[in-house]
Design a protein around this motif. Sequence first.
Motif, PDB file in Angstrom:
ATOM      1  N   LEU A 118       0.932  -1.346  -0.158  1.00 35.89           N
ATOM      2  CA  LEU A 118       0.108  -0.031   0.091  1.00 35.89           C
ATOM      3  C   LEU A 118       0.986   1.185  -0.008  1.00 35.89           C
ATOM      4  O   LEU A 118       0.566   2.223  -0.861  1.00 35.89           O
ATOM      5  N   ALA A 119       1.822   1.191   0.725  1.00 37.52           N
ATOM      6  CA  ALA A 119       2.864   2.416   0.881  1.00 37.52           C
ATOM      7  C   ALA A 119       3.660   2.562  -0.564  1.00 37.52           C
ATOM      8  O   ALA A 119       3.638   3.636  -0.849  1.00 37.52           O
ATOM      9  N   TYR A 120       4.190   1.556  -1.038  1.00 36.42           N
ATOM     10  CA  TYR A 120       4.585   1.539  -2.181  1.00 36.42           C
ATOM     11  C   TYR A 120       3.617   2.079  -3.337  1.00 36.42           C
ATOM     12  O   TYR A 120       4.097   2.877  -4.211  1.00 36.42           O
ATOM     13  N   LEU A 121       2.387   1.724  -3.471  1.00 37.83           N
ATOM     14  CA  LEU A 121       1.507   2.183  -4.213  1.00 37.83           C
ATOM     15  C   LEU A 121       1.279   3.687  -4.296  1.00 37.83           C
ATOM     16  O   LEU A 121       1.053   4.539  -5.078  1.00 37.83           O
ATOM     17  N   TRP A 122       1.331   4.023  -2.977  1.00 31.05           N
ATOM     18  CA  TRP A 122       0.904   5.445  -2.532  1.00 31.05           C
ATOM     19  C   TRP A 122       2.106   6.532  -3.131  1.00 31.05           C
ATOM     20  O   TRP A 122       1.954   7.226  -3.779  1.00 31.05           O
ATOM     21  N   ASN A 123       3.251   5.824  -3.348  1.00 34.15           N
ATOM     22  CA  ASN A 123       4.557   6.659  -3.731  1.00 34.15           C
ATOM     23  C   ASN A 123       4.416   6.509  -5.042  1.00 34.15           C
ATOM     24  O   ASN A 123       5.009   7.291  -5.922  1.00 34.15           O
ATOM     25  N   THR A 124       3.860   5.575  -5.664  1.00 28.11           N
ATOM     26  CA  THR A 124       3.779   5.629  -7.086  1.00 28.11           C
ATOM     27  C   THR A 124       2.727   6.403  -7.763  1.00 28.11           C
ATOM     28  O   THR A 124       2.452   6.425  -8.941  1.00 28.11           O
ATOM     29  N   GLY A 125       1.583   6.709  -6.934  1.00 31.57           N
ATOM     30  CA  GLY A 125       0.719   7.627  -7.310  1.00 31.57           C
ATOM     31  C   GLY A 125      -0.719   6.778  -7.464  1.00 31.57           C
ATOM     32  O   GLY A 125      -1.625   7.368  -8.284  1.00 31.57           O
ATOM     33  N   ILE A 126      -0.657   5.560  -7.131  1.00 37.78           N
ATOM     34  CA  ILE A 126      -1.980   4.719  -7.505  1.00 37.78           C
ATOM     35  C   ILE A 126      -2.727   4.627  -6.097  1.00 37.78           C
ATOM     36  O   ILE A 126      -2.143   4.235  -4.866  1.00 37.78           O
ATOM     37  N   VAL A 127      -4.090   4.961  -5.953  1.00 32.90           N
ATOM     38  CA  VAL A 127      -4.893   5.029  -4.787  1.00 32.90           C
ATOM     39  C   VAL A 127      -5.222   3.517  -4.792  1.00 32.90           C
ATOM     40  O   VAL A 127      -5.496   2.740  -5.482  1.00 32.90           O
ATOM     41  N   ALA A 128      -4.845   3.015  -3.705  1.00 32.49           N
ATOM     42  CA  ALA A 128      -5.284   1.354  -3.179  1.00 32.49           C
ATOM     43  C   ALA A 128      -6.350   1.428  -2.298  1.00 32.49           C
ATOM     44  O   ALA A 128      -6.944   2.539  -1.812  1.00 32.49           O
ATOM     45  N   PHE A 129      -6.606   0.278  -1.550  1.00 31.07           N
ATOM     46  CA  PHE A 129      -7.595   0.343  -0.812  1.00 31.07           C
ATOM     47  C   PHE A 129      -7.082  -0.656   0.711  1.00 31.07           C
ATOM     48  O   PHE A 129      -6.813  -2.002   0.483  1.00 31.07           O
ATOM     49  N   HIS A 130      -7.117  -0.151   1.849  1.00 32.24           N
ATOM     50  CA  HIS A 130      -6.665  -0.667   3.234  1.00 32.24           C
ATOM     51  C   HIS A 130      -7.776  -1.653   3.491  1.00 32.24           C
ATOM     52  O   HIS A 130      -8.876  -1.055   4.083  1.00 32.24           O
ATOM     53  N   GLY A 131      -8.040  -2.748   3.219  1.00 31.45           N
ATOM     54  CA  GLY A 131      -8.720  -3.708   3.581  1.00 31.45           C
ATOM     55  C   GLY A 131      -9.444  -4.659   2.523  1.00 31.45           C
ATOM     56  O   GLY A 131      -9.138  -4.449   1.579  1.00 31.45           O
ATOM     57  N   GLY A 132     -10.076  -5.794   3.007  1.00 29.16           N
ATOM     58  CA  GLY A 132     -10.437  -6.707   2.103  1.00 29.16           C
ATOM     59  C   GLY A 132      -9.336  -7.741   1.923  1.00 29.16           C
ATOM     60  O   GLY A 132      -8.193  -7.267   1.135  1.00 29.16           O
ATOM     61  N   SER A 133      -9.717  -9.004   2.289  1.00 37.87           N
ATOM     62  CA  SER A 133      -8.606 -10.229   1.915  1.00 37.87           C
ATOM     63  C   SER A 133      -9.623 -11.302   1.601  1.00 37.87           C
ATOM     64  O   SER A 133     -11.050 -11.397   2.035  1.00 37.87           O
ATOM     65  N   VAL A 134      -9.131 -12.234   0.733  1.00 36.26           N
ATOM     66  CA  VAL A 134     -10.063 -13.406   0.553  1.00 36.26           C
ATOM     67  C   VAL A 134     -10.176 -14.264   1.780  1.00 36.26           C
ATOM     68  O   VAL A 134     -11.200 -14.755   1.918  1.00 36.26           O
ATOM     69  N   MET A 135      -9.173 -14.714   2.689  1.00 31.08           N
ATOM     70  CA  MET A 135      -9.233 -15.577   3.621  1.00 31.08           C
ATOM     71  C   MET A 135     -10.146 -14.790   4.735  1.00 31.08           C
ATOM     72  O   MET A 135     -10.888 -15.526   5.498  1.00 31.08           O
ATOM     73  N   CYS A 136      -9.770 -13.730   5.079  1.00 30.85           N
ATOM     74  CA  CYS A 136     -10.387 -13.260   6.422  1.00 30.85           C
ATOM     75  C   CYS A 136     -11.912 -12.401   6.238  1.00 30.85           C
ATOM     76  O   CYS A 136     -12.782 -12.953   6.806  1.00 30.85           O
ATOM     77  N   GLU A 137     -11.985 -11.632   5.261  1.00 32.09           N
ATOM     78  CA  GLU A 137     -13.273 -11.050   5.034  1.00 32.09           C
ATOM     79  C   GLU A 137     -14.043 -11.859   4.203  1.00 32.09           C
ATOM     80  O   GLU A 137     -15.457 -12.076   4.618  1.00 32.09           O
ATOM     81  N   LEU A 138     -13.566 -12.256   3.035  1.00 33.77           N
ATOM     82  CA  LEU A 138     -14.602 -13.010   2.109  1.00 33.77           C
ATOM     83  C   LEU A 138     -14.783 -14.401   2.589  1.00 33.77           C
ATOM     84  O   LEU A 138     -15.833 -15.039   2.389  1.00 33.77           O
ATOM     85  N   GLY A 139     -13.743 -14.891   3.266  1.00 37.34           N
ATOM     86  CA  GLY A 139     -13.991 -16.262   3.867  1.00 37.34           C
ATOM     87  C   GLY A 139     -14.394 -16.394   5.407  1.00 37.34           C
ATOM     88  O   GLY A 139     -14.256 -17.431   6.005  1.00 37.34           O
ATOM     89  N   ARG A 140     -14.988 -15.174   5.747  1.00 42.66           N
ATOM     90  CA  ARG A 140     -15.444 -15.375   6.995  1.00 42.66           C
ATOM     91  C   ARG A 140     -16.551 -16.524   7.297  1.00 42.66           C
ATOM     92  O   ARG A 140     -17.329 -16.827   6.476  1.00 42.66           O
ATOM     93  N   PRO A 141     -16.488 -17.205   8.399  1.00 41.04           N
ATOM     94  CA  PRO A 141     -17.383 -18.242   8.774  1.00 41.04           C
ATOM     95  C   PRO A 141     -18.726 -17.872   8.870  1.00 41.04           C
ATOM     96  O   PRO A 141     -19.031 -16.696   9.191  1.00 41.04           O
ATOM     97  N   GLY A 142     -19.614 -18.755   8.448  1.00 41.87           N
ATOM     98  CA  GLY A 142     -21.106 -18.444   8.532  1.00 41.87           C
ATOM     99  C   GLY A 142     -21.333 -17.653   7.267  1.00 41.87           C
ATOM    100  O   GLY A 142     -21.773 -18.177   6.293  1.00 41.87           O
TER     101      GLY A 142
END
Length: 348
Positions: A118-142
């Motif tokens: 994220l910090a690398y992309l910040w310095n590259t001039g690309i807006v990214a997103f802090h949050g969202g991952s496959v295993m934790c958010e998308l793969g949440r139990p239930g």
Amino acid sequence: MQPPTYPPKPRPGDRIAVLSPSSGLPGLLPLPYELGLTRLEKDFGLVPVEYPTTRKMGSTPRERADDIHAAFADPTIRAVIASIGGDDQITVLPLLDRELIRASPKPFFGWSDNTNLLAYLWNTGIVAFHGGSVMCELGRPGSMDPLTEASLRAALFTPGPYELAPATRFRDTDRDWADPETFRSEPETRPGTGWTLHGPQRVVEGRTWGGNLETLSGLLTAGREIQEDLSAYDGCVLLLETSEELPDADEVFRMLWDMGERGLLRRFPALLMGRPKTWSLERRNSPEQSALYAREQRAAVLRALDAYAPGTMAVLDVDFGHTDPQLVIPYGGTARVDGPARRITVMY
């Protein structure tokens, strides 16, 4: 450092790269990963595309850098999401081709050790997103938490302002990802506590920067992806959150102390501090111990601000980072913190 650019957003039916720039845990713990892929495809309408190191534990930094390059260079890939975090992504950064990535900007979603990218992309001039991952958010139990799902869906597909809201309930404890029973019921939650505001109450609007505090401290120590001219951070909104490693209050204070002594902390007129993770499978705190840990961390943060950035407005216990639900926050994009109205609005 380049002026920030929001990359074009994907649309349902587009291909999205699923990378493991830190740890290849999908290879060890497939249950949350496969569930996350299924939701990414069925609920969000995206086509997940894996790479050689996505499920590979022990991949080299070069192999992971090659996967990042391949995902950004492929014109059919419209977004990139991390499978999970880890602890050694800093070793990948020197191997990345900034011009290749800058030439094909894409939304990147990740957090924790992905603070490096994220910090690398910040310095590259690309807006990214802090949050969202496959295993934790998308793969949440239930099921996915509704607050998480709404935030991630908006960040993926809908440009424009999005108002964050405090969670009415949140989860802090975890269950064994290797046990199929974990995924057959909803996790236990507890009542939300709302936000705590500290410092001068005003309206601050600026670019976001920061991330996981432990990872950010490593970047500061190594001197990687940190602007030499600290005025680059003037007027920005600082994002900080701590991990399941549960750094104690003294350690949190020392990391902020280092930022303060460097003259960095005072650059930010507003701080969003994530709700602290207070429980882990290795440190199973009681509810009372968890509450004490959270109180001590808040006190450490406020002590550092009072010493080094008394003019900074802070909002504590925002639901981002190592917490559930998790709100997605643009990294390098715009956040508006309205203290008097107790409102936080981000630009997706």
